[in-house]
Design an enzyme around this catalytic site. Structure first.
Site, PDB file in Angstrom:
ATOM      1  N   LYS A  22      38.756 -71.913 -17.688  1.00 31.35           N
ATOM      2  CA  LYS A  22      38.258 -72.696 -16.320  1.00 31.35           C
ATOM      3  C   LYS A  22      36.635 -72.277 -16.457  1.00 31.35           C
ATOM      4  O   LYS A  22      36.058 -73.325 -16.153  1.00 31.35           O
ATOM      5  CB  LYS A  22      38.743 -71.673 -15.180  1.00 31.35           C
ATOM      6  CG  LYS A  22      37.744 -72.081 -14.009  1.00 31.35           C
ATOM      7  CD  LYS A  22      38.635 -71.320 -12.808  1.00 31.35           C
ATOM      8  CE  LYS A  22      38.050 -69.871 -12.640  1.00 31.35           C
ATOM      9  NZ  LYS A  22      36.582 -69.649 -11.869  1.00 31.35           N
ATOM     10  N   ASN A  23      36.207 -71.228 -16.914  1.00 31.07           N
ATOM     11  CA  ASN A  23      34.743 -71.055 -16.651  1.00 31.07           C
ATOM     12  C   ASN A  23      33.969 -71.749 -17.757  1.00 31.07           C
ATOM     13  O   ASN A  23      32.946 -71.655 -18.110  1.00 31.07           O
ATOM     14  CB  ASN A  23      34.425 -69.455 -16.707  1.00 31.07           C
ATOM     15  CG  ASN A  23      34.983 -69.297 -15.217  1.00 31.07           C
ATOM     16  OD1 ASN A  23      34.948 -69.797 -14.362  1.00 31.07           O
ATOM     17  ND2 ASN A  23      35.037 -67.736 -14.898  1.00 31.07           N
ATOM     18  N   CYS A 116      30.731 -64.896  -0.690  1.00 26.45           N
ATOM     19  CA  CYS A 116      32.101 -65.484  -0.597  1.00 26.45           C
ATOM     20  C   CYS A 116      32.953 -64.055  -0.958  1.00 26.45           C
ATOM     21  O   CYS A 116      32.452 -63.197  -0.731  1.00 26.45           O
ATOM     22  CB  CYS A 116      32.308 -66.319  -1.965  1.00 26.45           C
ATOM     23  SG  CYS A 116      32.413 -65.350  -3.475  1.00 26.45           S
ATOM     24  N   ARG A 121      26.562 -64.033  -3.205  1.00 22.48           N
ATOM     25  CA  ARG A 121      26.560 -64.817  -4.459  1.00 22.48           C
ATOM     26  C   ARG A 121      25.308 -65.559  -4.349  1.00 22.48           C
ATOM     27  O   ARG A 121      25.174 -66.865  -3.992  1.00 22.48           O
ATOM     28  CB  ARG A 121      27.597 -65.870  -4.525  1.00 22.48           C
ATOM     29  CG  ARG A 121      29.032 -65.379  -4.400  1.00 22.48           C
ATOM     30  CD  ARG A 121      29.654 -64.583  -5.770  1.00 22.48           C
ATOM     31  NE  ARG A 121      29.799 -65.491  -6.982  1.00 22.48           N
ATOM     32  CZ  ARG A 121      30.908 -65.860  -7.460  1.00 22.48           C
ATOM     33  NH1 ARG A 121      31.842 -65.622  -6.637  1.00 22.48           N
ATOM     34  NH2 ARG A 121      30.898 -66.490  -8.434  1.00 22.48           N
ATOM     35  N   ASP A 304      36.537 -60.053 -14.358  1.00 23.38           N
ATOM     36  CA  ASP A 304      37.815 -60.880 -14.101  1.00 23.38           C
ATOM     37  C   ASP A 304      39.013 -60.453 -14.592  1.00 23.38           C
ATOM     38  O   ASP A 304      40.049 -60.658 -13.938  1.00 23.38           O
ATOM     39  CB  ASP A 304      37.447 -62.508 -14.574  1.00 23.38           C
ATOM     40  CG  ASP A 304      36.318 -63.027 -13.869  1.00 23.38           C
ATOM     41  OD1 ASP A 304      35.945 -62.615 -12.873  1.00 23.38           O
ATOM     42  OD2 ASP A 304      35.869 -64.185 -14.508  1.00 23.38           O
ATOM     43  N   ARG A 397      43.297 -72.540  -8.032  1.00 21.12           N
ATOM     44  CA  ARG A 397      42.017 -72.579  -8.326  1.00 21.12           C
ATOM     45  C   ARG A 397      41.807 -72.412  -9.746  1.00 21.12           C
ATOM     46  O   ARG A 397      40.851 -73.136 -10.275  1.00 21.12           O
ATOM     47  CB  ARG A 397      40.797 -71.942  -7.494  1.00 21.12           C
ATOM     48  CG  ARG A 397      40.947 -72.393  -5.885  1.00 21.12           C
ATOM     49  CD  ARG A 397      39.799 -71.640  -5.061  1.00 21.12           C
ATOM     50  NE  ARG A 397      38.646 -71.955  -5.659  1.00 21.12           N
ATOM     51  CZ  ARG A 397      37.764 -71.076  -5.421  1.00 21.12           C
ATOM     52  NH1 ARG A 397      37.491 -70.408  -4.399  1.00 21.12           N
ATOM     53  NH2 ARG A 397      36.464 -71.511  -6.032  1.00 21.12           N
TER      54      ARG A 397
HETATM   55  N1  EPU Z   1      23.318 -62.839  -9.182  1.00 17.74           N
HETATM   56  C1  EPU Z   1      22.076 -62.744  -8.662  1.00 17.74           C
HETATM   57  N2  EPU Z   1      21.107 -63.700  -8.395  1.00 17.74           N
HETATM   58  C2  EPU Z   1      21.630 -64.766  -8.844  1.00 17.74           C
HETATM   59  C3  EPU Z   1      22.912 -64.955  -9.502  1.00 17.74           C
HETATM   60  C4  EPU Z   1      23.699 -63.853  -9.613  1.00 17.74           C
HETATM   61  O1  EPU Z   1      21.400 -61.413  -8.119  1.00 17.74           O
HETATM   62  O2  EPU Z   1      20.955 -65.942  -8.994  1.00 17.74           O
HETATM   63  C5  EPU Z   1      24.102 -61.495  -9.147  1.00 17.74           C
HETATM   64  C6  EPU Z   1      25.594 -61.567  -8.501  1.00 17.74           C
HETATM   65  O3  EPU Z   1      25.463 -61.159  -7.146  1.00 17.74           O
HETATM   66  C7  EPU Z   1      26.439 -60.803  -9.408  1.00 17.74           C
HETATM   67  C8  EPU Z   1      25.841 -60.790 -10.727  1.00 17.74           C
HETATM   68  O4  EPU Z   1      24.573 -61.373 -10.602  1.00 17.74           O
HETATM   69  O5  EPU Z   1      26.333 -59.349  -8.557  1.00 17.74           O
HETATM   70  C9  EPU Z   1      26.696 -61.538 -11.561  1.00 17.74           C
HETATM   71  O6  EPU Z   1      26.669 -62.810 -11.276  1.00 17.74           O
HETATM   72  P1  EPU Z   1      26.848 -64.192 -12.202  1.00 17.74           P
HETATM   73  O7  EPU Z   1      25.787 -65.142 -11.757  1.00 17.74           O
HETATM   74  O8  EPU Z   1      26.860 -63.884 -13.544  1.00 17.74           O
HETATM   75  O9  EPU Z   1      28.282 -64.847 -11.501  1.00 17.74           O
HETATM   76  P2  EPU Z   1      28.711 -66.321 -11.436  1.00 17.74           P
HETATM   77  O10 EPU Z   1      27.823 -67.035 -12.834  1.00 17.74           O
HETATM   78  O11 EPU Z   1      28.448 -66.990 -10.308  1.00 17.74           O
HETATM   79  C10 EPU Z   1      30.576 -66.358 -13.163  1.00 17.74           C
HETATM   80  C11 EPU Z   1      32.081 -66.711 -13.180  1.00 17.74           C
HETATM   81  C12 EPU Z   1      32.660 -65.720 -12.416  1.00 17.74           C
HETATM   82  C13 EPU Z   1      32.616 -64.366 -13.043  1.00 17.74           C
HETATM   83  C14 EPU Z   1      31.122 -63.917 -12.946  1.00 17.74           C
HETATM   84  C15 EPU Z   1      30.794 -62.725 -13.909  1.00 17.74           C
HETATM   85  C16 EPU Z   1      31.827 -69.175 -13.312  1.00 17.74           C
HETATM   86  C17 EPU Z   1      32.129 -70.518 -12.799  1.00 17.74           C
HETATM   87  N3  EPU Z   1      32.283 -68.045 -12.566  1.00 17.74           N
HETATM   88  O12 EPU Z   1      30.078 -66.228 -11.895  1.00 17.74           O
HETATM   89  O13 EPU Z   1      34.013 -65.959 -12.461  1.00 17.74           O
HETATM   90  O14 EPU Z   1      33.394 -63.404 -12.279  1.00 17.74           O
HETATM   91  O15 EPU Z   1      30.351 -65.059 -13.937  1.00 17.74           O
HETATM   92  O16 EPU Z   1      31.314 -62.693 -15.101  1.00 17.74           O
HETATM   93  O17 EPU Z   1      31.597 -69.088 -14.662  1.00 17.74           O
HETATM   94  C18 EPU Z   1      36.434 -66.107 -11.553  1.00 17.74           C
HETATM   95  O18 EPU Z   1      36.591 -66.885 -12.446  1.00 17.74           O
HETATM   96  O19 EPU Z   1      37.350 -65.674 -10.813  1.00 17.74           O
HETATM   97  C19 EPU Z   1      34.930 -65.749 -11.481  1.00 17.74           C
HETATM   98  C20 EPU Z   1      34.706 -65.288 -10.234  1.00 17.74           C
END
Ligand code: EPU
Length: 422
Positions: A22-23, A116, A121, A304, A397
């Site tokens: 998915k990711n 969320c 997020r 995850d 999802r």
């Molecule tokens: N964060 C910030 N600022 C930002 C972005 C993130 O402070 O601008 C913080 C977040 O609050 C969190 C941490 O950094 O504490 C990590 O967030 P990250 O941005 O890495 O997460 P994401 O990119 O929103 C992806 C996956 C998630 C997975 C996380 C961590 C996708 C589409 N989603 O989310 O997947 O848990 O990385 O590995 O790639 C899932 O598949 O169930 C899922 C939630």
């Protein structure tokens, strides 16, 4: 509204075929917006998040066809319009359209993401990176408007954000000059996005490390690309096999992506065999040892897979500790496990301990988020009696036909429409 009815206990047996990640699929589909030529993707998981992202692409005028896990995207004629904010709000991963649309249309609007179910997020990493690359950002009560006639190469610190790193990569591949990214996320799905773009002619160095160097090219060429197997789905089925003391071949378990999980399996005493670089055989394991997990950025233990591991904690000997460092809302499933008889203590938003081994009993439970949902299916598989799992739309999802895969392994699981039973 639908519900899963699961009658346990079951011992899983057989082979499970893992779907595409998915990711990885989501950023690669978003990156297709950078192409004027056709993109064909294979091994694309048929899941709600992919369908929702395709809805956004369709609304922009891209032509997409998606059949039997093969996705064809023709984004040559997309219009210079913003995606429908209602579609965007429904899918957190729609943030991945931010950079490609900015590059393609020179402007893009993105609604405030808000929090969320798994925690806050924010998108400051995404926004400040694009600002550094020359985007003008105007914020109002509805969201952010970004504009840039031409992006400029820059040095970006991506703070290990997965989608943040992916947005910067997508912003940089067609930007003239050299963009460098430090503290880049290096998860297998980030690597897959890079490999997809490299196959299409992009110049990216450092793939798999936390330092990327991207040299802009003029265009990306027509491409056919196969998405990697899902790291989280394969880990989840391996854990389900262990929890049920089953015997399962996980086909699509990329061992190179699972070092931290396999290291935990070694510690706990799991009986497994690596059959090939993409196949893991789980054999019945008795007497699991208690353990500690602390979620980390890749290659550390993935957030995850934190929830699924809790089921092994309920069956391990002694007290196991769970420390979720990435998100502050990912322990909600613990209350559901307690309803089923697990002995759990939640210390705060990040830490819990679970003492085992305890028998679990069927109960009516709710999946609060995607990974919690898969976790509760495993809990219900080892529980005595009937469990009814609500809010399973969340599971759809991210997992393709999950109950079908469990049924093929011998689980007694069925999906019902709620009106059938109430
Ligand atoms: N964060 C910030 N600022 C930002 C972005 C993130 O402070 O601008 C913080 C977040 O609050 C969190 C941490 O950094 O504490 C990590 O967030 P990250 O941005 O890495 O997460 P994401 O990119 O929103 C992806 C996956 C998630 C997975 C996380 C961590 C996708 C589409 N989603 O989310 O997947 O848990 O990385 O590995 O790639 C899932 O598949 O169930 C899922 C939630």
């Amino acid at each position: 509204m639908e519900q899963l009815i699961i009658n346990g206990p079951s011992k899983l047996k057989g082979t499970v075929k893992i779907s595409g990640a998915k990711n990885a699929a989501l950023p690669i589909i978003a990156a297709s917006l950078l192409f004027r030529q056709d993109v064909t993707l294979t091994n694309v998981p048929d899941i709600k998040d992919v369908r929702a992202l395709l809805g956004i692409l369709d609304s922009l005028g891209a032509e997409t066809t998606f059949k039997k896990n093969v996705l064809k995207i023709s984004a040559g004629k997309i219009q210079e319009v913003d995606p429908d904010p209602e579609l965007v709000k429904r899918l957190r991963a729609s943030i991945l359209t931010l950079a490609p649309l900015l590059v393609r249309n020179k402007k893009v609007f993105i609604p405030h993401p808000g929090g969320c179910l798994i925690g806050s997020r924010p998108m400051d990493v995404h926004l400040s990176a694009l600002k550094r690359m020359g985007a003008e950002i105007i914020s109002d009560s509805n969201g952010y408007q970004l504009e840039a006639d031409k992006l400029m190469p820059s040095h970006i610190c991506a703070e290990f954000s997965v989608t943040g790193t992916e947005n910067v990569i997508m912003a940089a591949v067609l930007t003239e000059g050299e963009t460098t990214i430090s503290l880049a996320a290096s998860e297998p799905h980030v690597q897959d996005l890079c490999n997809f773009l490299i196959t299409a002619g992009a110049k990216i160095e450092g793939v798999g490390t936390h330092n990327l160097t991207i040299t802009g090219v003029d265009k990306l060429k027509k491409i056919s690309y196969q998405i990697i197997p899902d790291q989280i789905e394969s880990g989840t089925f391996a854990i389900a096999a262990i929890a049920t003391k089953g015997e399962v071949l996980v086909d699509g378990f990329v061992t190179a992506h699972q070092e931290s999980l396999l290291s935990k399996f070694d510690h706990i005493g799991v009986n497994y065999e690596v059959i090939s670089p993409t196949k893991l055989q789980i054999r019945p394991t008795h007497n699991l040892k208690n353990f500690k997990i602390r979620t980390e950025i890749y290659p550390g233990f993935p957030t995850d897979l934190q929830a699924p591991m809790s089921i092994l904690a309920t069956q391990s000997d002694g007290s196991s500790e769970i420390y979720e460092t990435i998100f502050e809302g990912r322990l909600g499933y613990i209350s559901e496990l307690s309803k089923m008889g697990a002995s759990c203590v939640t210390r705060d938003a990040h830490q819990a301990s679970i003492t085992g081994p305890t028998p679990l009993f069927g109960a009516r439970i709710t999946s609060f988020d995607l990974r919690a949902g898969a976790t509760l299916i495993i809990a219900a598989l080892i529980a005595q009696g009937e469990s009814r799992l609500d809010q399973i739309e969340i599971i759809d999802r991210g997992y393709e036909n999950i109950e079908h895969k469990f049924k093929l392994l011998g689980a007694n699981i069925r999906r019902v429409a709620l009106r059938e039973i109430e």
